[in-house]
Design a protein around this motif. Structure first.
Motif, short mmCIF file in Angstrom:
data_model
loop_
_atom_site.label_atom_id
_atom_site.label_comp_id
_atom_site.label_asym_id
_atom_site.label_seq_id
_atom_site.Cartn_x
_atom_site.Cartn_y
_atom_site.Cartn_z
N PHE A 80 -7.45 23.05 10.66
CA PHE A 80 -7.03 23.89 9.53
C PHE A 80 -6.49 23.01 8.41
N LEU A 81 -5.67 22.02 8.76
CA LEU A 81 -5.11 21.11 7.76
C LEU A 81 -6.21 20.32 7.08
N LEU A 82 -7.16 19.81 7.86
CA LEU A 82 -8.24 19.00 7.29
C LEU A 82 -9.13 19.80 6.35
N ASP A 83 -9.41 21.04 6.70
CA ASP A 83 -10.35 21.84 5.92
C ASP A 83 -9.73 22.52 4.71
N TYR A 84 -8.40 22.68 4.70
CA TYR A 84 -7.78 23.42 3.60
C TYR A 84 -6.76 22.58 2.81
N PRO A 85 -5.48 22.52 3.21
CA PRO A 85 -4.52 21.81 2.35
C PRO A 85 -4.84 20.33 2.14
N ILE A 86 -5.30 19.62 3.19
CA ILE A 86 -5.59 18.20 3.02
C ILE A 86 -6.85 18.00 2.18
N ALA A 87 -7.91 18.72 2.53
CA ALA A 87 -9.19 18.55 1.81
C ALA A 87 -9.05 18.82 0.32
N PHE A 88 -8.37 19.91 -0.03
CA PHE A 88 -8.26 20.25 -1.46
C PHE A 88 -7.17 19.46 -2.17
N SER A 89 -6.27 18.84 -1.40
CA SER A 89 -5.31 17.92 -2.01
C SER A 89 -6.00 16.67 -2.54
N MET A 90 -7.21 16.43 -2.07
CA MET A 90 -7.93 15.23 -2.50
C MET A 90 -8.30 15.26 -3.98
N VAL A 91 -8.13 16.43 -4.63
CA VAL A 91 -8.36 16.47 -6.08
C VAL A 91 -7.40 15.55 -6.81
N CYS A 92 -6.32 15.16 -6.12
CA CYS A 92 -5.34 14.26 -6.75
C CYS A 92 -6.00 12.95 -7.19
N PHE A 93 -7.08 12.54 -6.50
CA PHE A 93 -7.75 11.30 -6.85
C PHE A 93 -8.48 11.41 -8.19
N GLY A 94 -8.51 12.62 -8.75
CA GLY A 94 -9.01 12.77 -10.10
C GLY A 94 -8.15 12.02 -11.10
N GLY A 95 -6.90 11.70 -10.72
CA GLY A 95 -6.01 10.94 -11.58
C GLY A 95 -5.89 9.48 -11.17
N LEU A 96 -6.78 9.02 -10.31
CA LEU A 96 -6.69 7.66 -9.78
C LEU A 96 -6.79 6.60 -10.88
N LEU A 97 -7.73 6.77 -11.80
CA LEU A 97 -7.99 5.75 -12.83
C LEU A 97 -7.42 6.10 -14.19
N SER A 98 -6.87 7.31 -14.32
CA SER A 98 -6.48 7.78 -15.66
C SER A 98 -5.39 6.93 -16.30
N SER A 99 -4.45 6.42 -15.51
CA SER A 99 -3.34 5.64 -16.07
C SER A 99 -3.66 4.15 -16.17
N MET A 100 -4.81 3.74 -15.69
CA MET A 100 -5.19 2.33 -15.73
C MET A 100 -5.84 1.98 -17.06
N ASN A 101 -5.73 0.72 -17.43
CA ASN A 101 -6.28 0.27 -18.71
C ASN A 101 -7.80 0.08 -18.68
N VAL A 102 -8.36 0.07 -17.47
CA VAL A 102 -9.81 -0.11 -17.38
C VAL A 102 -10.53 1.08 -18.02
N LEU A 103 -11.61 0.79 -18.70
CA LEU A 103 -12.43 1.83 -19.33
C LEU A 103 -11.62 2.73 -20.27
#
Length: 383
Positions: free
Chosen positions: A274-297
């Motif tokens: 349940f954790l893998l398919d719902y709260p954990i899986a959809f929490s992965m949207v956080c990686f949408g901000g992985l590169l946003s604060s970096m100076n690359v690109l």
């Protein structure tokens, strides 16, 4: 009588395609009107865009709440549960605890919003108490799910048969733990400079993004046979939120969105699944901000968002694959598959279609100079 009407196939299944075309029509009308305003007089474009966003948010809220109520009436009706061989215990051991946990999260967030808006004292103490209460509710929810698993799944001869279902609780716990540990570590390493907590503006935007994503999740382009669906860019608002506000805030918003998804269409074989398919899986949207604060690109925000969104999609895909291998082996066996990894990889590949749509639309939005100016202003304020 009313509940029977709402839980009938007609009520929700007939309304979903209507909702889809209503949403497409609404968005098309907004786009057409925007083009007309842009052609006639650009100086009104900003005001119109703001009014359009507010109107679509209200539309999405009404639509999302309506569909959620109809979905709950159907999915937890006695007839539906019996037809799908699901125990009635799922209501008391899964639905009600998850709903209570979600309500605690939402009410607590609203109180925090008011405290920040009114500039009241004691925000830090409140956050500590709020976090403890939420953690307690989450633990109770997982314990009750464990009870449901023991009473209704364990030893059922389908999911848990060693020669057929091959449910692997140990690997489910290990997989969930590793994914959570990696995600939290990356979130705090990448977002270590972001010391500012949620303010009123951030909370408001978070609520809007979650509401939009949740409403769009009902606009399904197609459903997968045993769970999952490709939607009309439902993850775009929450992924954009993570891109704008950073990976740590995106993690919390994704967690909340995952809990909403759990209420919308729950499927419980094991608490860790349940954790893998719902709260954990959809929490992965956080990686949408992985590169946003970096100076690359820095001069190519579209590419930064696309790469970040693809990483987020890959992590979500990993969660579903691990769940498929260690919890849903029975479905692979039913299909005649002998390699559970190959089956789960192939089945869950629909995630990449979902994320491809998000990437394309995100690139279009981030190609707007005015949108990027607003992001830069927010980034300066956060610093």
């Amino acid at each position: 009588m009313l509940f029977n009407l709402l839980s009938s196939t007609y009520a929700v299944d007939r309304f979903e395609p209507v909702a889809k075309w209503l949403t497409i029509g609404f968005l098309s009308a907004l786009l057409l009107t925007t083009l007309i305003v842009l052609f006639l007089d650009k100086k009104y474009l900003g005001k119109f865009a703001k009014a359009g966003l507010i109107s679509f948010t209200l539309f999405a809220l009404i639509l999302g709440i309506t569909l959620l109520v109809l979905e709950i009436c159907k999915k937890y009706s006695t007839a539906y549960l019996e037809d799908n061989w699901v125990s009635l215990d799922v209501v008391s051991y899964v639905f009600i605890p998850v709903l209570c946990t979600l309500l605690i999260a939402l009410v607590g967030g609203i109180v925090l919003f008011v405290m920040l808006k009114k500039k009241l004292t004691g925000v830090k103490k409140y956050c500590i108490v709020y976090g403890i209460i939420l953690a307690v509710f989450l633990i109770i929810t997982l314990v009750l799910m464990g009870v449901y698993h023991s009473n209704n799944i364990l030893g059922d001869g389908y999911y848990t048969d060693p020669e057929y279902g091959k449910l692997n609780p140990t690997m489910l716990y290990i997989s969930a733990g590793i994914v959570v540990a990696i995600t939290i570590a990356i979130a705090f390493i990448v977002g270590r400079k972001d010391k500012k907590p949620f303010d009123t503006h951030c909370i408001a935007i978070a609520g809007i993004c979650v509401a939009l994503s949740f409403a769009l999740s009902y606009i399904k382009l197609w459903d997968m046979p045993t769970g999952g669906s490709v939607t009309l860019v439902s993850l775009l608002p929450v992924t954009l939120f993570a891109y704008i506000y950073g990976i740590k805030k995106g993690l919390l918003v994704g967690l909340l969105y995952g809990m909403l998804q759990a209420i919308q269409d729950p499927w419980l074989i094991h608490p860790a699944q349940f954790l893998l398919d719902y709260p954990i899986a959809f929490s992965m949207v956080c990686f949408g901000g992985l590169l946003s604060s970096m100076n690359v690109l820095k001069k190519a925000p579209q590419l930064k968002f696309a790469l970040s969104a693809c990483i987020a999609g890959a992590f979500r895909f990993l969660c579903h694959v691990l769940s498929g291998v260690f919890a849903f082996g029975a479905y692979a066996a039913d299909s005649g598959a002998t390699n559970f990894w190959a089956y789960s990889l192939a089945y869950n590949s629909y995630v990449f279609i979902d994320i491809a749509l998000v990437v394309v639309m995100g690139i279009v939005i981030l190609s707007s100079k005015s949108f990027n100016r607003e992001i830069n202003k927010l980034s300066e304020n956060l610093d």
